[in-house]
Motif scaffolding. Structure first.
Motif, PDB file in Angstrom:
ATOM      1  N   SER A  25       0.823  -1.219   0.000  1.00  0.00           N
ATOM      2  CA  SER A  25       0.000   0.000   0.000  1.00  0.00           C
ATOM      3  C   SER A  25       0.859   1.273   0.000  1.00  0.00           C
ATOM      4  O   SER A  25       0.322   2.369  -0.007  1.00  0.00           O
ATOM      5  CB  SER A  25      -0.916   0.004   1.225  1.00  0.00           C
ATOM      6  OG  SER A  25      -0.154   0.050   2.413  1.00  0.00           O
ATOM      7  N   HIS A  26       2.192   1.117  -0.019  1.00  0.00           N
ATOM      8  CA  HIS A  26       3.131   2.254   0.051  1.00  0.00           C
ATOM      9  C   HIS A  26       2.797   3.181   1.218  1.00  0.00           C
ATOM     10  O   HIS A  26       2.819   4.406   1.081  1.00  0.00           O
ATOM     11  CB  HIS A  26       3.160   3.039  -1.264  1.00  0.00           C
ATOM     12  CG  HIS A  26       3.717   2.264  -2.406  1.00  0.00           C
ATOM     13  ND1 HIS A  26       4.976   1.724  -2.392  1.00  0.00           N
ATOM     14  CD2 HIS A  26       3.170   1.916  -3.592  1.00  0.00           C
ATOM     15  CE1 HIS A  26       5.188   1.077  -3.516  1.00  0.00           C
ATOM     16  NE2 HIS A  26       4.114   1.167  -4.270  1.00  0.00           N
ATOM     17  N   SER A  27       2.453   2.581   2.344  1.00  0.00           N
ATOM     18  CA  SER A  27       2.118   3.378   3.519  1.00  0.00           C
ATOM     19  C   SER A  27       2.467   2.593   4.777  1.00  0.00           C
ATOM     20  O   SER A  27       3.172   1.597   4.729  1.00  0.00           O
ATOM     21  CB  SER A  27       0.637   3.766   3.502  1.00  0.00           C
ATOM     22  OG  SER A  27      -0.165   2.619   3.664  1.00  0.00           O
ATOM     23  N   SER A  28       1.951   3.053   5.899  1.00  0.00           N
ATOM     24  CA  SER A  28       2.142   2.399   7.187  1.00  0.00           C
ATOM     25  C   SER A  28       0.900   2.644   8.029  1.00  0.00           C
ATOM     26  O   SER A  28       0.026   3.426   7.661  1.00  0.00           O
ATOM     27  CB  SER A  28       3.370   2.967   7.902  1.00  0.00           C
ATOM     28  OG  SER A  28       4.549   2.657   7.195  1.00  0.00           O
ATOM     29  N   ASP A  29       0.847   1.967   9.171  1.00  0.00           N
ATOM     30  CA  ASP A  29      -0.230   2.140  10.133  1.00  0.00           C
ATOM     31  C   ASP A  29       0.409   2.561  11.462  1.00  0.00           C
ATOM     32  O   ASP A  29       0.485   1.774  12.415  1.00  0.00           O
ATOM     33  CB  ASP A  29      -1.025   0.840  10.309  1.00  0.00           C
ATOM     34  CG  ASP A  29      -1.608   0.328   8.996  1.00  0.00           C
ATOM     35  OD1 ASP A  29      -2.053   1.160   8.188  1.00  0.00           O
ATOM     36  OD2 ASP A  29      -1.615  -0.897   8.783  1.00  0.00           O
ATOM     37  N   PRO A  30       0.889   3.812  11.547  1.00  0.00           N
ATOM     38  CA  PRO A  30       1.714   4.220  12.688  1.00  0.00           C
ATOM     39  C   PRO A  30       0.941   4.527  13.978  1.00  0.00           C
ATOM     40  O   PRO A  30      -0.217   4.952  13.946  1.00  0.00           O
ATOM     41  CB  PRO A  30       2.410   5.484  12.182  1.00  0.00           C
ATOM     42  CG  PRO A  30       1.479   6.036  11.162  1.00  0.00           C
ATOM     43  CD  PRO A  30       0.792   4.861  10.536  1.00  0.00           C
ATOM     44  N   TYR A  31       1.647   4.298  15.080  1.00  0.00           N
ATOM     45  CA  TYR A  31       1.215   4.762  16.395  1.00  0.00           C
ATOM     46  C   TYR A  31       2.460   5.078  17.209  1.00  0.00           C
ATOM     47  O   TYR A  31       3.563   4.651  16.878  1.00  0.00           O
ATOM     48  CB  TYR A  31       0.309   3.751  17.106  1.00  0.00           C
ATOM     49  CG  TYR A  31       0.957   2.446  17.487  1.00  0.00           C
ATOM     50  CD1 TYR A  31       1.516   2.249  18.756  1.00  0.00           C
ATOM     51  CD2 TYR A  31       0.996   1.371  16.590  1.00  0.00           C
ATOM     52  CE1 TYR A  31       2.093   1.038  19.115  1.00  0.00           C
ATOM     53  CE2 TYR A  31       1.572   0.172  16.942  1.00  0.00           C
ATOM     54  CZ  TYR A  31       2.114  -0.006  18.199  1.00  0.00           C
ATOM     55  OH  TYR A  31       2.691  -1.200  18.547  1.00  0.00           O
ATOM     56  N   VAL A  32       2.280   5.866  18.267  1.00  0.00           N
ATOM     57  CA  VAL A  32       3.395   6.354  19.076  1.00  0.00           C
ATOM     58  C   VAL A  32       3.271   5.810  20.496  1.00  0.00           C
ATOM     59  O   VAL A  32       2.173   5.802  21.067  1.00  0.00           O
ATOM     60  CB  VAL A  32       3.385   7.904  19.111  1.00  0.00           C
ATOM     61  CG1 VAL A  32       4.460   8.442  20.037  1.00  0.00           C
ATOM     62  CG2 VAL A  32       3.548   8.476  17.710  1.00  0.00           C
ATOM     63  N   VAL A  33       4.413   5.376  21.049  1.00  0.00           N
ATOM     64  CA  VAL A  33       4.479   4.949  22.444  1.00  0.00           C
ATOM     65  C   VAL A  33       5.476   5.860  23.155  1.00  0.00           C
ATOM     66  O   VAL A  33       6.597   6.037  22.684  1.00  0.00           O
ATOM     67  CB  VAL A  33       4.921   3.477  22.571  1.00  0.00           C
ATOM     68  CG1 VAL A  33       5.019   3.071  24.041  1.00  0.00           C
ATOM     69  CG2 VAL A  33       3.978   2.548  21.819  1.00  0.00           C
ATOM     70  N   ILE A  34       5.050   6.445  24.276  1.00  0.00           N
ATOM     71  CA  ILE A  34       5.908   7.347  25.044  1.00  0.00           C
ATOM     72  C   ILE A  34       6.193   6.722  26.404  1.00  0.00           C
ATOM     73  O   ILE A  34       5.265   6.284  27.095  1.00  0.00           O
ATOM     74  CB  ILE A  34       5.244   8.727  25.222  1.00  0.00           C
ATOM     75  CG1 ILE A  34       4.940   9.350  23.851  1.00  0.00           C
ATOM     76  CG2 ILE A  34       6.138   9.646  26.048  1.00  0.00           C
ATOM     77  CD1 ILE A  34       4.181  10.655  23.925  1.00  0.00           C
ATOM     78  N   HIS A  35       7.478   6.669  26.759  1.00  0.00           N
ATOM     79  CA  HIS A  35       7.913   6.114  28.042  1.00  0.00           C
ATOM     80  C   HIS A  35       8.591   7.204  28.859  1.00  0.00           C
ATOM     81  O   HIS A  35       9.373   7.985  28.328  1.00  0.00           O
ATOM     82  CB  HIS A  35       8.963   5.009  27.842  1.00  0.00           C
ATOM     83  CG  HIS A  35       8.461   3.787  27.168  1.00  0.00           C
ATOM     84  ND1 HIS A  35       7.941   2.725  27.848  1.00  0.00           N
ATOM     85  CD2 HIS A  35       8.402   3.445  25.857  1.00  0.00           C
ATOM     86  CE1 HIS A  35       7.591   1.787  27.001  1.00  0.00           C
ATOM     87  NE2 HIS A  35       7.851   2.202  25.783  1.00  0.00           N
ATOM     88  N   LEU A  36       8.304   7.204  30.145  1.00  0.00           N
ATOM     89  CA  LEU A  36       9.040   8.033  31.097  1.00  0.00           C
ATOM     90  C   LEU A  36       9.165   7.197  32.360  1.00  0.00           C
ATOM     91  O   LEU A  36       8.168   6.973  33.056  1.00  0.00           O
ATOM     92  CB  LEU A  36       8.320   9.350  31.385  1.00  0.00           C
ATOM     93  CG  LEU A  36       9.026  10.245  32.405  1.00  0.00           C
ATOM     94  CD1 LEU A  36      10.365  10.746  31.868  1.00  0.00           C
ATOM     95  CD2 LEU A  36       8.150  11.409  32.802  1.00  0.00           C
TER      96      LEU A  36
END
Length: 166
Positions: A25-36
């Motif tokens: 699909s020349h794309s992605s299915d992104p999500y973000v994970v933030i750690h502290l």
């Protein structure tokens, strides 16, 4: 027990030119994970895009301003392990130190500190810690590491806890 200094609202604004992980699909299915430290918060998944618009606010409790905020971007896969799309981190020390100052009476939009991109950080552009609308804020453009391409745009805002000394 660690002392709560305040809350850090991290608005995950958008991703720019992220890696293509789904070649069909020349794309992605992104999500973000933030750690502290031991905290972990996660954005929603944005399907079929390499320029996602999240505009999602995630909140972290700040007890140690020396710890870096670590960010991972992943491509969601239904049947296999999610692919890494890169990572970044940033230091909140300067931000928290400014937030602990008494800034009442300063003109709106006052730049309190300017951070510059260098080899020791993931900044993609100059970043200003500002006193805006009665709050300490910062817009951050991060260049993702361990990937060929991609940047992440974040907006930080400090939330003071009533009764906690600055």
């Amino acid at each position: 027990m660690e002392c709560l200094l305040g809350l850090l609202k991290v608005k995950v604004v958008r991703g720019l030119n992220l890696a293509i992980c789904d070649p069909l699909s020349h794309s992605s299915d992104p999500y973000v994970v933030i750690h502290l430290g031991q905290q972990k918060v996660k954005s929603s998944i944005k399907y079929k895009t390499i320029n996602p618009e999240w505009n999602e606010e995630l909140t972290l409790s700040i007890t140690n301003m020396m710890l870096p905020v670590k960010i991972d971007v992943f491509d969601h896969d239904t049947f296999t392990k999610d692919d890494s799309m890169g990572n970044a981190e940033f230091c909140i020390l300067d931000f928290v130190e400014v937030a602990k100052m008494d800034l009442n009476g300063l003109p709106d939009g006052t730049v309190m500190k300017t951070l510059h991109p260098d080899k020791d950080n993931c900044l993609a552009a100059e970043s200003h810690i500002k006193w805006k609308d009665g709050k300490v804020t910062q817009n951050i453009f991060l260049k993702l590491r361990n990937t060929e391409t991609g940047e992440l745009v974040l907006h930080l805002e400090w939330v003071s806890i009533p009764g906690i000394a600055h």
